[in-house]
Design an enzyme around this catalytic site. Structure first.
Site, PDB file in Angstrom:
ATOM      1  N   TYR A   1       0.667  -1.215   0.221  1.00  0.00           N
ATOM      2  CA  TYR A   1      -0.101   0.090  -0.037  1.00  0.00           C
ATOM      3  C   TYR A   1       0.791   1.175   0.224  1.00  0.00           C
ATOM      4  O   TYR A   1       1.991   1.536   0.601  1.00  0.00           O
ATOM      5  CB  TYR A   1      -1.215   0.222   0.762  1.00  0.00           C
ATOM      6  N   SER A   2       0.248   2.340  -1.135  1.00  0.00           N
ATOM      7  CA  SER A   2       1.224   2.935  -1.018  1.00  0.00           C
ATOM      8  C   SER A   2       0.230   4.269   0.213  1.00  0.00           C
ATOM      9  O   SER A   2      -0.508   4.217   0.778  1.00  0.00           O
ATOM     10  CB  SER A   2       0.668   4.196  -1.913  1.00  0.00           C
TER      11      SER A   2
ATOM     12  N   CYS B   1      -0.376   7.190 -11.292  1.00  0.00           N
ATOM     13  CA  CYS B   1      -0.777   6.469  -9.927  1.00  0.00           C
ATOM     14  C   CYS B   1      -2.180   5.836 -10.213  1.00  0.00           C
ATOM     15  O   CYS B   1      -3.245   7.024  -9.851  1.00  0.00           O
ATOM     16  CB  CYS B   1      -0.511   6.825  -8.643  1.00  0.00           C
TER      17      CYS B   1
ATOM     18  N   GLU C   1       3.394   4.592 -11.630  1.00  0.00           N
ATOM     19  CA  GLU C   1       3.340   3.020 -10.510  1.00  0.00           C
ATOM     20  C   GLU C   1       1.470   2.614 -10.749  1.00  0.00           C
ATOM     21  O   GLU C   1       0.814   3.578 -10.209  1.00  0.00           O
ATOM     22  CB  GLU C   1       3.477   3.756  -9.101  1.00  0.00           C
TER      23      GLU C   1
ATOM     24  N   TYR D   1      -1.609  -0.291 -11.091  1.00  0.00           N
ATOM     25  CA  TYR D   1      -2.103  -1.721 -10.836  1.00  0.00           C
ATOM     26  C   TYR D   1      -2.797  -2.496 -11.697  1.00  0.00           C
ATOM     27  O   TYR D   1      -4.001  -1.948 -11.786  1.00  0.00           O
ATOM     28  CB  TYR D   1      -1.904  -2.359  -9.528  1.00  0.00           C
TER      29      TYR D   1
HETATM   30  P1  NAP Z   1     -12.164   3.160  -9.667  1.00  0.00           P
HETATM   31  O1  NAP Z   1     -12.668   3.302  -8.511  1.00  0.00           O
HETATM   32  O2  NAP Z   1     -12.245   1.421 -10.351  1.00  0.00           O
HETATM   33  O3  NAP Z   1     -11.671   3.788 -10.581  1.00  0.00           O
HETATM   34  C1  NAP Z   1     -11.273   5.107 -10.541  1.00  0.00           C
HETATM   35  C2  NAP Z   1     -11.938   6.023 -12.181  1.00  0.00           C
HETATM   36  O4  NAP Z   1     -10.952   6.028 -13.305  1.00  0.00           O
HETATM   37  C3  NAP Z   1     -13.460   5.702 -12.388  1.00  0.00           C
HETATM   38  O5  NAP Z   1     -13.972   7.178 -12.879  1.00  0.00           O
HETATM   39  C4  NAP Z   1     -12.913   4.431 -13.997  1.00  0.00           C
HETATM   40  O6  NAP Z   1     -13.820   5.136 -14.848  1.00  0.00           O
HETATM   41  C5  NAP Z   1     -11.678   5.607 -14.222  1.00  0.00           C
HETATM   42  N1  NAP Z   1     -11.620   5.149 -15.301  1.00  0.00           N
HETATM   43  C6  NAP Z   1     -11.955   3.443 -15.646  1.00  0.00           C
HETATM   44  N2  NAP Z   1     -10.674   2.901 -16.728  1.00  0.00           N
HETATM   45  C7  NAP Z   1     -10.313   4.202 -17.624  1.00  0.00           C
HETATM   46  C8  NAP Z   1      -9.291   4.042 -18.395  1.00  0.00           C
HETATM   47  N3  NAP Z   1      -8.812   3.948 -18.548  1.00  0.00           N
HETATM   48  N4  NAP Z   1      -8.834   5.680 -18.252  1.00  0.00           N
HETATM   49  C9  NAP Z   1      -8.818   6.784 -16.642  1.00  0.00           C
HETATM   50  N5  NAP Z   1      -9.386   6.312 -15.947  1.00  0.00           N
HETATM   51  C10 NAP Z   1     -10.540   5.081 -15.921  1.00  0.00           C
HETATM   52  O7  NAP Z   1     -10.780   2.800  -8.751  1.00  0.00           O
HETATM   53  P2  NAP Z   1     -10.052   1.802  -7.900  1.00  0.00           P
HETATM   54  O8  NAP Z   1     -10.724   1.130  -7.769  1.00  0.00           O
HETATM   55  O9  NAP Z   1      -9.983   2.802  -6.705  1.00  0.00           O
HETATM   56  O10 NAP Z   1      -8.902   1.721  -8.281  1.00  0.00           O
HETATM   57  C11 NAP Z   1      -7.271   2.253  -8.738  1.00  0.00           C
HETATM   58  C12 NAP Z   1      -6.460   1.334  -8.752  1.00  0.00           C
HETATM   59  O11 NAP Z   1      -4.952   2.295  -7.887  1.00  0.00           O
HETATM   60  C13 NAP Z   1      -6.425   0.199  -8.273  1.00  0.00           C
HETATM   61  O12 NAP Z   1      -5.889  -0.340  -9.241  1.00  0.00           O
HETATM   62  C14 NAP Z   1      -4.948   0.056  -7.077  1.00  0.00           C
HETATM   63  O13 NAP Z   1      -4.227  -0.917  -7.001  1.00  0.00           O
HETATM   64  C15 NAP Z   1      -4.381   1.138  -7.093  1.00  0.00           C
HETATM   65  N6  NAP Z   1      -3.086   2.025  -6.737  1.00  0.00           N
HETATM   66  C16 NAP Z   1      -4.013   2.137  -5.129  1.00  0.00           C
HETATM   67  C17 NAP Z   1      -3.083   2.617  -4.426  1.00  0.00           C
HETATM   68  C18 NAP Z   1      -3.323   2.318  -2.697  1.00  0.00           C
HETATM   69  O14 NAP Z   1      -2.200   2.566  -2.110  1.00  0.00           O
HETATM   70  N7  NAP Z   1      -3.618   2.399  -2.269  1.00  0.00           N
HETATM   71  C19 NAP Z   1      -1.184   2.762  -4.606  1.00  0.00           C
HETATM   72  C20 NAP Z   1      -1.232   2.579  -6.468  1.00  0.00           C
HETATM   73  C21 NAP Z   1      -2.583   2.269  -6.746  1.00  0.00           C
HETATM   74  P3  NAP Z   1     -15.402   4.028 -14.948  1.00  0.00           P
HETATM   75  O15 NAP Z   1     -15.071   2.788 -13.970  1.00  0.00           O
HETATM   76  O16 NAP Z   1     -16.256   5.087 -14.341  1.00  0.00           O
HETATM   77  O17 NAP Z   1     -15.006   3.680 -15.746  1.00  0.00           O
END
Ligand code: NAP
Length: 392
Positions: free
Chosen positions: A191-192, A350, A390, A392
């Protein structure tokens, strides 16, 4: 006797994100339910997999007389000890070894992600699975609206009097309790860190995380259910390149979706605490489905425009067209374009892997509008620690 330098993946640190397998151009990386492994018969030391790995678990090497098979590697809970190779063996294998070293050196010299020049020196790998640090939960707050099923939490972990130095952009590993169906300890989840180096609460030895509850997710449900006072096993810190530049002239363009915003909360809070009047600009492109699903929506909106240009973008807002971060970047081209030509500009991306291509295309078009070749600029920025991804 032949000696080879075998490329291995550390099963203790690997988060099984599949990035290495996707990146390997010759399919030398594979996995089973437990581990990601490198097939020594196929690996040609091209190093394409090294830089994209978010944990560094990919960057492990052992001198061996006979390569570990992929079946052996599937069984590992940790990497084997370095073998003691006797002089005769080492000498007779010198040539093969030198060749591998040369390949490694050549490949490393272009492939490694580098930190911004002004980033502080990070500590990494201070605590391991065998010797984790125990954190106490100091708080666990929901940061998404009550009207959404998306349960995203701001979780604060306190390390008490045990040293745990971190920088903005680094990550930590969480060891969830319990075992997999096959009786193995759960692997570490990465986790970041969402807080700046001087603590979630200023001058306290604690960090915060941004965690989204995922259906059936082992670590996310464990973390989201934690109560104040619970103890958590933590390892790390990790990350030595995705780091915040320290000089106040740095322009930082932050592009994220959902919980990918975690490191940018740390960057922004660092700037707010330390360099409110910095000359460098902060620009945030942050995508979520709706305002109530966007982590930290309320506090973000309170940040003054003089500190940060906020572009909050929503893809599923009733009555409004779908918008992604890359769409908003195009609309903000006149603000981004001059920054692309400034050597003090750093770009961090990210979140969802899917956005990478759209963001690249937007940057390409914005650069082209200024007659700047994005591919060349991007390579220069990568080589100088000014472009970091970064996802995933
Ligand atoms: P999410 O709610 O599924 O999506 C966030 C937004 O991104 C939604 O508006 C989604 O739109 C949009 N999106 C979908 N496809 C896209 C594309 N091709 N281009 C641009 N935007 C797009 O996101 P989440 O579930 O929070 O996931 C975030 C990601 O960050 C995860 O994969 C996670 O592993 C990663 N991450 C997390 C951390 C941490 O510390 N927690 C750190 C680094 C990375 P629609 O769904 O309406 O299409």
């Amino acid at each position: 006797m032949t000696v080879l330098r075998q490329h291995l993946i550390d099963p203790e640190i690997c988060i099984r994100c599949n990035t290495c397998e996707e990146t390997c151009p010759i399919d030398a990386i594979t996995h089973n339910d437990d581990n990601y492994v490198v097939n020594a018969d196929l690996c040609n030391y091209c190093m394409d997999c090294i830089a994209p790995c978010p944990t560094g678990s990919i960057d492990n090497w052992r001198m061996v007389n006979a390569a570990y098979s992929i079946d052996e590697q599937f069984e590992w809970d940790e990497l084997p000890e370095e073998l003691e190779l006797d002089d005769e063996t080492s000498n007779s294998g010198g040539e093969a070894d030198n060749e591998a070293e040369d390949l490694l050196h050549q490949a490393h010299s272009g492939a490694r992600a580098v930190p911004p020049f002004s980033a502080a020196h990070p500590y990494i790998n201070l605590y391991s699975r065998d010797d984790p640090i125990i954190a106490k939960v100091a708080g666990n707050f929901r940061i998404t609206g009550a009207d959404t099923d998306s349960d995203i939490r701001h979780i604060i972990l306190d390390f008490g009097s045990t040293a745990f130095p971190v920088l903005e952009g680094q990550s930590i590993g969480i060891l969830p309790p319990g075992q997999t169906a096959s009786g193995k300890a759960h692997t570490m989840r990465l986790y970041s860190i969402a807080s700046p180096r001087d603590g979630e609460r200023q001058n306290h030895n604690n960090v915060s995380l941004t965690v989204k509850r995922v259906d059936g997710g082992v670590a996310s449900n464990y973390l989201c259910d934690l109560q104040k006072g619970d103890e958590v096993k933590v390892i790390g810190p990790f990350g030595d390149s995705f780091l915040m530049p320290n000089h106040p002239e740095a322009n930082i363009i932050m592009i994220c979706t959902g919980t990918g915003s975690a490191p940018f909360r740390a960057f922004t809070e660092r700037r707010r605490r330390k360099y409110q009047d910095a000359d460098g600009k902060l620009m945030l492109f942050f995508g979520a489905r709706t305002p109530t699903e966007l982590p930290y929506f309320g506090p973000l909106n309170k940040l003054p425009d003089s500190l940060i240009q906020k572009e909050l973008v929503f893809s599923r807002q009733a009555g409004k067209p779908k918008e992604y971060v890359q769409d908003r970047m195009r609309k903000s081209a006149e603000n981004i374009a001059p920054l692309l030509q400034d050597e003090n500009t750093f770009i961090f991306v990210c979140g969802l892997k899917g956005m990478e291509q759209g963001v690249e295309e937007a940057l390409n078009d914005i650069a082209a509008s200024q007659k700047v070749d994005w591919a060349a600029l991007r390579n220069d920025m990568l080589a100088n620690g000014r472009y970091h991804v970064e996802t995933y």
